[in-house]
Every structure is written in structure tokens, then in C-alpha cells.
Design an enzyme around this catalytic site. Structure first.
Site, PDB file in Angstrom:
ATOM      1  CG  ASP B 424      -1.641   1.167   1.490  1.00  0.00           C
ATOM      2  OD1 ASP B 424      -2.224   1.636   0.514  1.00  0.00           O
ATOM      3  OD2 ASP B 424      -1.682   1.660   2.623  1.00  0.00           O
ATOM      4  CE  LYS B 865      -4.930  -0.568  -1.916  1.00  0.00           C
ATOM      5  NZ  LYS B 865      -4.431   0.055  -0.703  1.00  0.00           N
TER       6      LYS B 865
END
Lengths: 330, 1229
Positions: B424, B865
């Protein structure tokens, strides 16, 4: 992110520091350590050392085994195929046998190590009179109404051939004392426990009978027999001859051939053997030591030769994977 | 609170043009039609009592993430345990051991199982307890709720009920999903940070309904009631359907009135809300997925080995039972000493049945092939390894006071095998803090501070210089080129070299200044009022004014310092204001119509408060990428001040406004390359008439009703923001977390691939890519994005084809690339990714991505994601690691093979879902390269050894059985066998698993290439496993047959006694103990006193045990009574055998490792030797050279960047010598 969490009270700072791992060499995995490395010197030293130690030991064992004199005589075929007869065998002594000469009987194809057989005994009743009624585990040679002592298959199938030795018509005494382990006599087989109801019909008559007037601790043949052998071919100590036997002495053995090995086709042997410091005539150990020592020396030799042909300086970075395979890969 | 009220007078809505203006509600649009299934929830506001009875009784606000509770623990945990095949087998064996078929005492089967299962369950219980404690921490947070009669009081979260009115204060989390009633702002606006939900860092605006606005103090809730009818709990974060019934009127509700649990109130002093969804009904909890239980790849492979062993077990059991049946049938009738048995266990007339019974016996007997203690040992080892990870002082973050934490211990070894890291951005790589660091004003670059990347790169270069060996082949080495580079400094080269030079000089001055958050600027030319002596001072003045005026932030007096802090929507904006303040333009007050700036005039040194009337504010959207204010200054002049993305601003310059375009552009490129976030600043002077005309139209559009209102507004503002005059540009450093570039560099050198998945926009992501050296100048960037033109046509098919084409073209380009140094970077945005992840395209996408040195996915949703993670995991079959800090990363953290959460920040969701948590990204290096490497090797070696050990032991049972007529008798005493796995051989292997180190942690870090041993699985491939099994087989043969031959029939003592089963068994067992313990000593390369103690202690324990066992009553010890003391101890043969056999067992292994090390050493061998002979101290240049070469050839990271810039320099030097032109344009790409 440095955002403050909640109100910065005093306890939070102490909480913070309490979370900090305490430094110790142990917790940081930094304990002083011995980090041995197999350098060529070490490798050669180790292998040569093994060779140097093992070869003498092997030679010593071999010479010990060679000192041992052993005569074995198969008699089941000559004396059989009936049991309960006597027969006579003559054995010529080839080399001088110094006393003590151990007398063994050897059986084969006899599965004393069979699981059912091994379990078929009760150690409690052998030890204490008070537990004389114990029959647990002795199946099928057990009887709760008339407790059998000693119960179980092992005792029931007790070996019962007997041997009488004579040289030149002179009887040789066979010492049957102290053929069993002392601890067995002292602790496992009670000196107050006498055979009871033994070989009295439960499952028929198996092997030998016992003298009911002797306590179990003195029935050494039984004690020896009850030490079950590891393999289906085994020797057990019968007694000791305490005189020397000279070369060309002819030993006459009067065998009371009682034990039935004919049913299952097994052999019976009588063995006379002296011992050395390492026991009976056992060449294997010495040979094994010699072989292993030789192999070690051979490996050491190979190592030295290879190392001369293709030496690798220790810690030579050229051998690091990134130098050896510059394209990647280890 | 005082100034809070004052500030609350500001109508926030007036600050915005589009975003916050309450669009006039289309009156025709009535309340939502709420009926039918899915819309059954009724909430009586302020009447929680009504919700205490069915059917309106909803769940409390209590949350629980535990797996078990007190009642379900035992059954559930036991069930969990027996999901392992091996445990089921052992359970069956234990049950069967109670029947007569057993070859062992029941206790020897049951107690190890109970021990193993008990220990595992205890571990489960402990882990669940920890989860419970964490839950309770959340549940016991306090919230202010309405008690009745307008009185509010605190109450723990778990007591909150549906219908409660709660008051949430600034920077507090919402305890449940709330219906927003009113806020401290008059117009019912509040700001919410939803980082925990979706990872977005910008604040979101929520609006209350007009009707509920009056409810803005405690007393107003005395008599407030209302009813909400709305949808049932669902996981959808962005939708909400419901109606509010208030005073017999029905008002429709939409998501902007819903405050979600776990988001945070920002920039608003308080809000009131009614609880609608509590606890597990809340949207965030509905989104939470049960964390999957992960197993490491090694463990999965281990299962396969166990299956192999099972097959072997069944195989030899069948052999043995056939043998038994044959023996029983053919020979047993002749064995008069073993009369047949009625129980069919030994019945020649039912030989088949006996054989079947025997199969069971054999299956139990050979159970020693399956190491029962393996699981428990591994579990214990992993817990201890985890303890070491937790205790590692190098992974403790002083700032937040958080140590690293292994939250699940069963993935330790997986850390050593990672291939791809998915990270991230915000909060993980960056700290979400912006520092104003450089600027370019009127074509001059200001700002001497170096960004962290530059500093780190300089250090790296300095190190490389030292490390270069001049004699080393590859003649035109770095040293030469860098020397040239350093000799030819400023005069002939462009600023890129100056940058290199600048950063090579250590920056000592910087640390003397107090650190100002958001400002890391240093340049005396314009600081401290010196700017007035610069050329273009008027433009510099304007530059600062734009910084101070063009924003939507609110100042807040800081009581401690007396200065102002700013509450801005984004951290960049805050950085600008702080910079303006530091330059002497302190923004101090905002009124409804004006902004007040305290300007410190350099000439007079006095502070003047100036007022700027805000006429219009054209705010920032991701589409517009710019923001402007129209202000009237004190002299009545009207200016448009604009800041925005450089490309946008450059398109809008007037002809005369392009004076500084070229210079600014150059600076912007440099800033961009250095990973800084840039904005261009421009202005325009407006004539009164011109403005008035525009303003009228704008106002008209603003108040108009209709669908194209936004469009018109857009067009109008576009019209206004033209013909600008470019002043300069700013460069803000999105502050990376400490050590991030270094860490990425190291990890890249260790051969790891790096993907960044971020919710941020593409520009930001690219900036960070530069900052982390994932991108660099000269790298070919492949940008795949959804084409906006096609998007407008709204044709999915076209769009998809377009993206496929982009991917194919890019793949072709990558394929055709010949230059070995060429590196590609793939940058893809969320919309394109949505298509790229579709089934028919994902393989193409993955293929392309794998060939690129770095991959950056921007604007991705949490779900994407997770999908990307899954794609990488399944598509490449390699081990993936996901690292993130926010709730939006939870999906990816759970999906990846290993999930890592950044702890120490406020949101705990990521940490709760993670397998490991660390406080800082940079600890990842140590976690992987040191702990991962160690744990991988430890576990791999440990498992191999376990199989070796149990095969060596288990097979001797089988051989012996063949000699007992296949009857299932074992040569060893039951107690020996019981102790074998539990006591005598388990401790050394645990010490191997916990303490083994091939090289020290320092060396692990110095030679990241060593890490590759893990991903390549050098220590647990089938070759090794089979090798160890072969070694076990060999050892078992040696142990058994050497013993059997030695003890065959001869007397083993000089007193003539022959060996019975106990003597043979004990000798054999002694040999095994020696052999396996010597074996493990040969495996180990690191002996602390603990290893010595445990290994040799185990051997000693065996003798002690044997001695003591011989002492206890023969009733228990049976034939082993006094065996050591009386029978074996005095027999030299026993000692000679126990010397011979272990040596014979270990000789081949010793020879193997000696030869391997001598002629084909592995990396760690060589390094061990270097360390052992202290060559690293003697031959420093060699050591440094190896250190630098040990890095994997990388295309990302700043090492690669340094390499690349050196290559470029070389090229340029050559070119320069050949053409002898003094200046060469810097612009590359």
C-alpha cells in the site's frame, strides 16, 4: 504517522517503554556461539582420526574373536526323531579350551520373540508369593481356579534337554550355578515362590518340568529361558565346565533328548565355547571396525587428492554464486 | 471550545463552488419507496428502550472477532485439531491401542497424542484470548450518549443500542453507524476521515438534513423523536437507502447523512447522531471477512511428505500382515509352543482374519514413521521463533513504542520465501505528511534541502566509490566514471550534476534548526525576508500570497506556541500554509468573505494584517486538477490565483505568461525525478468589468436547477482560468517513512519484486514511485488507463478492447527490447485494472506485469487490491506478501500468502487482519532478510531431520518384526519408544529450529542475495527431502543389521551370557540415540551453550533414564531391570557397538557435506569461512567489493538508479568528447 493517540498522560509513556523489548544477548539471538566449519584440515583430521582409532580396535576385536574356541554339535537329527530318549555324541576338541568353558544349547526356528509368546508371562507372580494367584497375561497357560506358577507360554515351553559330559570316561561336572543374571535371581524370581500346578494338564504338557521343592530364584534354567531371545535362532547358557579341555580330547555327551523341535523342523545344537573380553566368537565386529576404518582412510585420501587437484582457498569469494554465475542463479 | 464556537459561525458551504453547495433538492423526488424484503429495519430515534424487545431488538454494539467462546472452545478446537490427517491417525491408533491388537501399552499411544493436541489447543486458546482482549479494548471505549432529559453521559461502546443519540467529538471514532443529525457548523456539515474504511486520506464532507439542524445542543434532545425506516445491514459502504419520519413528514436519506463506524470525525468540534446499525450490523463489520487460516508452503509440502510416509506405512503394514497371515497359516500349527488362539488374532484356520487384525496392529506399530511430535515440535518452534521476532530490538519503533509482532506464528518460514511484495502507499510507504521542500519562482530554483531519496542515494554512491576495486575487471567501472563526474562539476553541467554534488556533501546544518512539521526548506536567498533582494521580488511576493490565500483551510490558534495551525483537507495544502507562514505570510483568520494574512514586510520588519476578499473559489477536483481563488486585495485590484497540476496550468498560460515556462519545466522535471509532488502556481489580473460580467453568469449558473448545472459551472470556471501568468512551482515531499527507499533497495537486491497498490491518483502514485526509486528517469513507463474519450461513449466492449490493445502493444515493446539495462514500469489505473482483471485478460496483464521491473496500480479499490494479490499469487505460483496499514488493505492482507500490517498508527483493522505487524515499513527488511531467512532454513532443516529421524527409527521396527514371524513384537521397550519422540530426540531438533543461524543477522543484511535461497527453496526441494529419507533408510539398515549380526547368537560378555531381546533392543536404541543426535550436531552450524546442552543432554538423559529405569521395580521395568548396570554396562561389546553404529550412520553424510563444501560450496558456506578466518577484516577491499556485488541485479531501487545515471553520464561524456559541445540538454525520456 505521528498522530498522537489519546491524551498524552504519564502512564502512556511508561506503557510505551514497557513494550520495548529488553535487550539481552539471548533475546537478540546474539549469544556467543561456537561455529565450527568443516575446513579441509578438519575433514582430513576427522577421517584420519576415525581410521586410526577404528583399525586398532578392529584388530583387537578380531584377535579377541580368534582366541575364542568354539565347538558346536547338532544333535537333533542323530538323536531324533523321537523325543524322550538318550543318545550319545562324541566331540573332538580341536584346540585347547581353557576353563571356564560355557555350554550352550542353540535352537533355531523357535520364535521366542513372537509377540504372543513374549507377552505370555506374569512377572508379579514370579516375584511375590502373595501375588501367586495372578494369571493376567498368561493366556492360554493359565488357570484362575488352580493358579499356575509360573504361568504362561514361556515357562510352559521350558527347554528340557540335559547333557552329561565325560572325557575319557571321567565325568565332567557342569556347573549350573550363576548362569542367570544376578538381578533376576535376587529380585525378579522370588526366593519364596515355589512352582505350583506347573505342567499339570493346562494345555497339555509343554516342555520341561520344575522341581517343586526349589524356589524359583534357584531354578536358573527357567530364569535363563524366561529371558526371551531377540531372534528365532538363539543360544542360551546351559552351564559352565570348569576344567580345561585339551587338544584331541574326546568329549562324550550323554544327551537326554526331550525337547520337541521335530514338530516345527528346528535344529538343536550343543555348543561349547570359551570367551574373550568381548564375549563369544564374533568376527563381525572386528571386521566392521576394520572396514569402517579403511573407508575413512580412503575418504581422507580421496579428499586429499581431490583437494590437490582442485583446491579451493577457504573463503574465496570467487565461489560466491554471484561470481560463479554472474547471470544470476545460485 | 471557545474558538470552536467562533469558527462554527463560518458557513463552510460558502467555501465551495460545487462540492458542498446544497443542490436544490428536486422537490418532485419524494421519499424512497421502502418496502419489501431487505428494507425492514425500523429505528426509533432517541427511544432506545423500544429496541429492547423483539422484533425491534437489534444486536448490541458488541463486537467479537474471536474464533471460540468458552462453550464452543473445546469441541471446535478439538475439531480443528483433528482436521490434520496425522492426528486422526493417531487418535485411531490410540483408540485401537485399548484393544488386544495393540503392540504397545495404551499409555504409550494416548499420552503423546494428548500432549500434542493439548499443546496445540493451548496455543489456540492463547491466540484467541489475545483477540478477545483486543476486542474488549474496542468494546470498552467510551462514547457520549443521551441519557434522557437532554443529559449526556459516557457509556462504553458495547452498551450502545440502536436508537441512541450519541455525541461524537473531534478526532473521535464513530462508535456505530450513525444517522447524522447536526454538527458544530451551522449548516450541518462535518468532515470525516474514512482512512480505516477505504484508505483514502482526504477528508469527506457529510451533510445533515435541514430539518435536523436545530438539534445542535444537548437540551434539544429532550423531546426529540423520529423514526427511520431503512435497509437491512449490508456491506455496501457507498450506498444507503432510508427514510426519516419526523413530525409526520417523510424525508429521504442518502449516504451523506450516514457516519460509518470506524471512520473519524475531523475538523468539526462535535456532531450528534442517531445509532442505526450497531456491532456486527455496521457496514464496516459487515465488510470484515473471517481471516482465512493460512498455512505456509513448507507445511503444505510437508503434508505431501506425510502422505508419502502414510503410503510407506500402509505398504509395509500390508507386507507385514501378509507375512503374518502366511506364517500363521503355514507354520503356526507346527509351533506347539504357541497353541492357536480362539480370539482369531492368532488362528491358523482363520489366517485371513488374523492377517486383517494384524494389519491394524502393524499400522499402529509403524506409526513411528509418522512423527507425531512433528506438529507439536513445529508449533513450539514457531512460537519461539515468533517470540524472537517480537523481541527483536531492531524492529522496535521508539516513536510509537511498538515492537514487531508475529500475530500468527505459522508463517514464519514463509517470510524467507517471499517473491513479490505488494504494498500500500499511504501510511505504509509514506507517513501522509507533506513537507514543503523546494520551489521554483520566476525561473529560479530555491531550496537546498535534499529529499530523503537524494540523501540516501548520495550515501549509496559514496559507499560504492569506496567499494570499487580499481583492478576489478569491467574496466570502465563506476569509479572512473564517477571520478570524471566529480571532477567536472558545476561549470559545464546542468543542475542534475549539481544535485549530485549537493547531496554528496553531508548536511550537518539542517539538524540545528527546530523541525517544523510540513516545512523542510532551506535557502537563505528567500528566507528571513531576503527575498526582497532577489530579482523578480514582486513575483516572489505574489508566489507567497498564492500559497497563503489559495486554499480552503481554516487556521487554528495553537495555545502552546502562539502560532497558527491549519486544518486543511489535504496535507499538501497544510504544507503550503506552513511554508507561507515561515516565509512571513501567516494566514491567520478566515471570515465569511475574507482571508486575513499577516505579512511581515522585509523592509520595515513590521507585521501588517492584510485582508483578501474572496470573491470566488473554484475548488479542486480530481478532474479539474487545479484550484483557483478570485480575490480582491486591499487596493481593490482583482486577481485570480491559481495552483494546479503542471500540465494543466501550462496549457492555460497566456503568451506573455510563458516567460519562465522553460526554466520552470526543467525544475519540475527534476523535482519529479526526485520524487517530489509538484504544483504549478499562476495568476491573472482581472479587470473590474471583465470580472463582473463573468461573476454574474457564474452566480446564475450556481443557483440554476437542472442536470447540466455542473457542466455549465465547469465551463465557466474553465473560461476564467485562462491566459494565466506562470510564476513558479512548488515541490512538496510526500514524506516517506523513515528508511523506505533503502529498504526497498535492499529488498530489490534480495531479488524481490515490488508492486505498489494505492488508492491515490496516478500523479501521486508516480511521484511516490520516483521517491522510492521504483521509477526513474530513463525507465520506460507503460501507462495503461481507461481512455476517457471512449469512456464517454460508455461502451464497455470498446474500452475493453482498447485496454487489451494497450497491453498487447506494451508486451510487444517489452519483448522487442534489446538493451539489457532497459527497465519498464507498468502504471495502471483502477478503471483499466477492472478490465485487466477480467478472466480473459488477466493472464495477458500478468505476463506484462511480470516483465516489468515495477508495477504501480493507482486508484484501486480495496477489492481490486485483493484481486490483484490473488492474481499474482495464483498466476505466478510464487509467494506474495502484502503490506498495508488501513482497513482498505485488509482484503489484500488476507488474500496474500503473508499479510503484514503497519502498527502504531491509529487504525487497527490492517493489523488485526495481518499475520505480522511491524511499526515501520523499513522493518520489513529485517523481518524478511534476517528472520525470514533464518526461519525458513530452520524449519526446512528441522522437518527434513524429523523425517530422517523417524524413518531411521521406524524402519528398524519393521525389520525386527520380520524376524519375529511378523507378529508385531517390537524389540524396544514401550517406554523407550514413548520417550523417543517426546524427550530423547525432540529437544535438539527444537534447538535447531529455534537457534540455528547459518550466518549472523548482520551478514544476512549485508548479503541480501543470501535471501534467494528461500524463494528458490534450496533447502526443502524434493531432492533434499528424498536425500534425507534415503539417509534415514540407510541409517535404519545400519542400525538394525549391525546390531543383529553382532548379537546374533554369541555371548556378548566374557561371562558367557547371550543377549536377550532387552539387551539387543537397548543396544540398538542406544545406537539410534547416538546416531540421530550426532546427525543433528552435524546439521547445526551454530552452537551456543543451549544447543550443546540440549543435544548432548539428550544423550546423557538416555543413559540416566536407562540407569534409573533399571533401578525401579522389575514389575515395571521387566527385562530391562538393571540392564545398564548389570548386563550392558560392563560389556565392552555394548560400548564398541554404540561407537561403531553411529559412526557408520553418519559417515556418508559427513563425507557428503565435506565434499560439497570443499568443491561446490553454497554462498553461506563461503561467507562463514570469510567470517571464520576474519578475512573481512584483513582484506577490506575484497569484503566491500563482495558486499556491493552481492546485490541482485536490480532494475528498481536507487542502486539501480545510480547505475542508470552513471550509464547516462558515461554516454554523455562520450558524446561530449566526440562533439565537444559544452551544453547538452538534460531533458531525457
Amino acid at each position: 504517522m505521528p498522530a498522537s493517540e489519546g491524551s498524552p498522560d504519564s502512564s502512556s509513556s511508561s506503557r510505551k517503554s514497557s513494550k520495548k523489548p529488553k535487550y539481552s544477548r539471548f533475546s537478540q539471538q546474539e549469544l556467543p556461539a561456537y561455529k565450527p566449519i568443516l575446513t579441509p584440515q578438519w575433514v582430513i583430521t576427522v577421517f584420519v582420526f576415525i581410521g586410526i582409532v577404528f583399525i586398532p580396535v578392529g584388530l583387537a576385536s578380531l584377535s579377541a574373536a580368534n582366541q575364542v574356541e568354539e565347538i558346536s554339535e547338532r544333535y537333533d537329527d542323530k538323536c531324533g526323531p523321537q523325543t524322550n530318549n538318550t543318545c550319545e555324541r562324541k566331540i573332538t576338541v580341536k584346540k585347547k579350551m581353557k576353563n571356564p568353558i560355557y555350554v550352550y544349547y542353540q535352537l533355531d526356528k523357535f520364535y521366542q520373540n513372537h509377540r504372543r509368546y513374549v507377552k505370555s508371562r506374569n512377572d508379579l507372580q514370579l516375584r511375590q508369593t502373595s501375588r501367586g494367584r495372578e494369571q493376567a497375561g498368561c493366556d492360554p497357560i493359565s488357570n484362575t481356579a488352580n493358579p499356575i506358577v509360573p504361568c504362561g507360554l514361556i515357562a510352559w515351553s521350558l527347554f528340557n534337554d540335559t547333557y552329561k559330559f565325560s572325557v575319557k570316561d571321567k565325568d565332567i561336572n557342569v556347573d549350573k550355578k550363576d548362569i542367570a543374571w544376578k538381578s533376576d535371581k535376587d529380585y525378579k524370581f522370588g526366593s519364596q515362590v515355589y512352582p505350583k500346578n506347573f505342567q499339570k494338564g493346562e494345555g497339555g504338557i509343554g516342555g520341561g518340568k520344575l522341581n517343586e521343592s526349589l524356589p524359583l530364584s534357584e531354578q536358573e534354567d527357567l530364569i535363563v529361558w524366561m529371558r526371551t531371545a531377540a531372534l528365532p535362532t538363539f543360544r542360551k547358557l546351559y552351564g559352565k565346565i570348569t576344567v580345561d579341555l585339551e587338544v584331541n580330547d574326546v568329549v562324550t555327551v550323554k544327551i537326554q533328548n526331550n525337547y520337541n523341535t521335530y514338530k516345527y523342523g528346528g535344529q538343536k545344537l550343543l555348543v561349547l565355547s570359551t570367551t574373550s573380553w568381548m564375549g563369544g566368537k564374533n568376527h563381525f565386529l572386528g571386521r566392521a571396525y576394520l572396514t569402517l576404518g579403511a573407508i575413512s582412510l580412503f575418504i581422507a585420501g580421496c579428499f586429499i587428492v581431490l583437494y590437490i587437484i582442485k583446491p579451493r582457498p577457504l573463503g574465496d569469494p570467487a565461489y560466491l554464486s554471484w561470481n560463479r554465475y554472474p547471470g544470476g542463479g545460485i | 471550545m471557545a474558538h470552536g464556537r467562533v469558527r462554527a459561525k463560518v458557513r463552510r458551504s460558502s467555501l465551495y463552488t460545487f462540492g458542498c453547495v446544497r443542490p436544490p433538492r428536486d422537490e418532485a423526488e419524494g421519499p424512497h419507496q421502502i418496502q419489501g424484503p431487505g428494507y425492514s429495519r425500523i429505528v426509533y430515534c432517541n427511544q432506545p428502550r423500544l429496541h429492547q424487545r423483539k422484533p425491534l431488538k437489534y444486536s448490541y454494539n458488541y463486537i467479537s472477532t474471536t474464533k471460540y467462546n468458552v462453550i464452543t472452545f473445546i469441541p471446535k478446537a478439538i475439531f480443528e485439531q483433528f482436521r490434520r490427517v496425522a492426528n486422526v491417525y493417531f487418535l485411531l491408533a490410540a483408540i485401537l491401542s485399548l484393544t488386544p491388537v495393540t503392540p504397545f501399552l495404551p499409555v504409550s499411544m494416548i499420552s503423546p497424542l494428548a500432549f500434542v493436541v493439548g499443546l496445540s489447543m493451548a496455543k489456540e486458546a492463547m491466540e484467541d484470548w489475545r483477540r478477545f482482549v483486543q476486542d474488549m479494548k474496542v468494546n470498552l471505549r467510551k462514547a457520549i450518549t443521551h441519557k434522557g432529559n437532554g443529559e449526556f453521559s459516557c457509556k462504553p461502546w458495547l452498551k450502545i443500542q440502536v436508537g441512541d443519540v450519541v455525541k461524537v467529538e473531534k478526532d473521535q471514532f464513530f462508535p456505530a453507524d450513525l444517522f447524522f443529525l447536526s454538527s458544530s457548523y451551522e449548516d450541518g456539515i462535518c468532515y470525516v476521515e474514512t482512512m480505516n474504511l477505504d484508505g483514502e486520506t482526504n477528508l469527506k464532507v457529510k451533510r445533515a438534513l435541514e430539518v435536523t439542524l436545530p438539534l445542535n445542543d444537548d437540551d434539544s434532545f429532550k423531546n426529540f423523536t423520529g423514526t427511520i425506516r431503512c435497509e437491512d445491514p449490508n456491506p455496501n459502504l457507498y450506498t444507503f437507502v432510508g427514510n426519516l419520519e419526523l413530525n409526520n413528514q417523510v424525508y429521504p436519506l442518502d449516504p451523506s447523512q450516514i457516519l460509518l463506524r470506524d471512520s473519524k470525525l475531523r475538523n468539526t468540534s462535535y456532531v450528534y447522531g442517531v445509532v442505526i446499525f450497531t456491532g456486527h450490523d455496521s457496514k464496516v463489520m459487515q465488510n470484515a471477512t473471517k481471516s482465512p487460516s493460512k498455512r505456509s508452503r513448507i507445511e503444505k509440502q510437508m503434508d505431501k511428505i506425510i502422505y508419502i510416509l502414510f503410503t510407506l506405512l500402509v505398504f509395509i503394514s500390508v507386507i507385514s500382515s501378509i507375512g503374518f497371515a502366511v506364517k500363521t497359516k503355514d507354520q503356526m500349527p507346527d509351533w506347539w509352543y504357541l497353541p492357536p488362539d480362539d480370539g482369531h488374532l492368532y488362528d491358523p484356520s482363520h489366517a485371513n482374519l488374523s492377517g486383517f487384525y494384524h494389519l491394524i496392529t502393524a499400522l499402529i506399530l509403524y506409526g513411528y514413521l509418522i512423527p507425531i511430535s512433528l506438529y507439536v515440535s513445529i508449533e513450539l518452534v514457531k512460537v519461539l521463533q515468533a517470540k524472537f521476532i517480537n523481541k527483536d530490538i531492531h524492529m522496535y519503533d521508539e516513536e510509537t513504542g511498538t515492537p514487531a509482532q508475529a500475530r500468527t506464528s505459522n508463517l514464519n518460514e514463509e517470510l524467507g520465501q517471499v517473491d513479490t511484495i505488494l504494498s500500500d502507499k499511504t501510511g505504509t510507504l509514506t507517513c501522509n505528511q507533506m513537507d514543503f521542500i523546494k520551489c521554483s519562482i520566476a525561473g529560479t530554483a530555491y531550496g537546498l534541502s535534499a529529499s530523503e531519496v537524494e540523501v540516501a542515494a548520495a550515501k549509496q554512491m559514496a559507499m560504492d566509490l569506496d567499494g570499487q576495486d580499481p583492478e576489478f575487471p569491467g574496466n570502465f567501472s563506476r569509479r572512473n566514471s564517477t571520478e570524471v563526474l566529480l571532477k567536472n562539476k558545476r561549470p559545464s553541467f546542468g543542475p542534475s550534476e549539481i544535485e549530485l554534488e549537493n547531496i554528496s556533501t553531508p548536511m550537518g546544518v539542517k539538524h540545528q534548526k527546530p523541525v517544523i512539521k510540513g516545512f523542510n526548506f532551506e535557502d537563505n536567498r528567500i528566507m528571513n525576508g531576503n527575498w526582497s533582494r532577489e530579482p523578480f521580488a514582486d513575483l516572489i511576493l505574489l508566489f507567497f500570497r498564492i500559497l497563503a490565500v489559495c486554499h480552503t483551510a481554516i487556521p487554528e490558534l495553537n495555545d502552546e506556541t502562539g502560532g497558527y495551525d491549519y486544518e486543511a483537507e489535504s496535507p499538501d495544502e497544510r504544507a503550503f500554509l506552513v511554508a507561507a507562514r515561515e516565509f512571513g505570510f501567516e494566514y491567520c483568520k478566515r471570515s465569511q468573505t475574507s482571508i486575513y494574512v499577516r505579512e511581515c514586510h522585509p523592509s520595515s520588519r513590521e507585521i501588517v494584517e492584510r485582508e483578501f476578499k474572496i470573491l470566488n473559489l473554484l475548488d479542486f477536483t480530481s478532474k479539474r486538477k487545479r484550484m483557483s481563488v478570485i480575490v480582491r486585495d486591499e487596493n481593490g485590484k482583482i486577481f485570480l490565483l491559481c495552483k494546479g497540476a503542471d500540465s494543466i496550468i501550462f496549457d492555460r498560460l497566456s503568451k506573455s505568461g510563458r516567460i519562465f515556462e522553460e526554466a520552470t519545466m526543467k525544475h519540475l522535471n527534476e523535482y519529479g525525478e526526485a520524487g517530489l509532488r509538484t504544483l504549478a502556481l499562476a495568476y491573472k489580473k482581472l479587470e473590474e468589468a471583465e470580472y463582473t460580467a463573468w461573476s454574474e453568469e457564474f452566480l446564475k449558473a450556481k443557483t440554476s436547477i437542472g442536470g447540466d448545472r455542473e457542466l455549465i459551472l465547469d465551463k465557466l470556471s474553465d473560461m476564467m482560468e485562462r491566459d494565466l501568468f506562470l510564476i513558479g512551482a512548488t515541490a512538496v515531499e510526500d514524506k516517506l517513512q523513515k528508511g523506505v527507499p533503502q529498504c526497498i533497495d535492499k529488498l530489490a537486491q534480495a531479488g524481490l519484486k515490488f508492486w505498489v497498490l494505492t488508492g491515490d491518483k496516478m500523479e501521486t502514485a508516480i511521484n511516490i514511485g520516483y521517491a522510492c526509486s521504483l521509477l526513474r528517469q530513463g525507465m520506460r513507463q507503460i501507462c495503461i488507463s481507461a481512455n476517457i474519450d471512449i469512456m464517454a461513449q460508455d461502451s464497455k466492449k470498446l474500452l475493453k478492447e482498447n485496454i487489451l490493445m494497450q497491453i498487447t502493444v506494451a508486451s510487444q515493446m517489452v519483448k522487442l527490447e534489446k538493451d539489457p539495462h532497459a527497465a519498464f514500469a507498468l502504471i495502471i489505473d483502477g478503471k483499466a485494472l477492472a478490465y485487466a482483471l477480467e478472466n480473459d485478460m488477466k493472464t495477458h496483464f500478468l505476463k506484462l506485469a511480470v516483465n516489468c521491473a515495477s508495477v504501480i496500480c493507482c486508484r484501486v479499490s480495496p477489492k481490486q487490491k485483493a484481486l490483484v494479490t490473488r492474481l499474482v499469487k495464483e498466476g505466478t505460483g510464487k509467494i506474495t506478501l502484502a503490506i498495508g496499514d488501513g482497513a482498505n488493505d485488509v482484503g489484500m492482507i488476507q488474500e496474500a500468502d503473508i499479510g503484514i500490517g503497519i502498527s502504531g498508527v491509529e487504525g487497527m483493522q490492517a493489523v488485526m487482519a495481518s499475520d505480522f505487524s511491524i511499526a515501520q515499513f523499513r522493518f520489513l527488511e529485517r523481518l524478511l532478510v534476517v528472520h525470514g531467512h533464518w526461519c525458513y532454513k530452520r524449519i526446512a532443516q528441522m522437518i527434513c531431520y524429523f523425517f530422517y529421524k523417524n524413518i531411521a527409527f521406524g524402519l528398524t521396527l519393521f525389520y525386527f518384526e520380520a524376524f519375529t514371524g511378523f507378529s508385531g513384537q517390537s524389540v524396544y521397550d514401550d517406554w523407550y519408544m514413548l520417550l523417543f519422540n517426546v524427550v530423547l530426540t525432540s529437544w535438539p531438533v527444537i534447538s535447531l529450529g529455534v537457534f540455528e543461524q547459518d550466518v549472523s543477522s548482520e551478514v544476512c543484511l549485508q548479503f541480501p542475495a543470501l535471501y534467494q535461497q528461500g524463494p528458490k527453496n534450496l533447502f526443502f526441494d524434493w531432492y533434499r527431502i528424498i536425500g534425507w529419507m534415503g539417509n534415514g533408510l540407510y541409517s535404519s539398515l545400519v542400525i538394525f543389521f549391525v546390531n543383529i549380526i553382532i548379537f546374533y547368537d554369541q555371548a556378548f560378555r566374557s561371562e558367557g551370557q547371550t543377549a536377550d531381546m532387552a539387551a539387543v533392543g537397548t543396544t540398538m536404541f542406544t545406537c539410534i540415540i547416538w546416531a540421530v543426535n550426532c546427525q543433528i550436531a552435524l546439521i547445526m552450524s551454530h552452537f551456543t551453550w543451549i544447543q550443546h546442552f540440549l543435544v548432548w543432554g539428550s544423550v546423557v538423559t538416555w543413559y540416566i533414564f536407562l540407569f534409573l529405569y533399571g533401578l525401579i521395580s522389575p514389575v515395571y521395568s521387566g527385562n530391562d531391570f538393571k540392564i545398564l548396570e548389570e548386563a550392558l554396562g560392563p560389556a565392552p561389546l555394548y560400548w564398541l557397538t554404540t561407537l561403531l553404529v553411529p559412526v557408520a550412520c553418519n559417515l556418508p553424510y559427513l563425507a557428503h557435506i565435506s565434499f560439497q563444501r570443499a568443491f561446490n560450496p553454497m554462498d553461506h558456506h563461503v561467507i562463514q569461512e570469510i567470517k571464520y578466518y576474519k578475512k573481512d577484516k584483513e582484506d577490506r577491499s575484497m569484503w566491500r567489493r563482495e558486499l556491493s556485488k552481492a546485490r541482485q541485479e536490480t532494475k528498481i531501487g536507487f542502486s539501480a538508479r545510480v547505475d542508470a545515471s552513471i550509464r547516462q553520464l558515461k554516454l554523455r561524456l562520450q558524446r561530449r568528447y566526440s562533439s565537444s559541445t559544452p551544453r547538452i540538454s538534460m531533458s531525457l525520456t
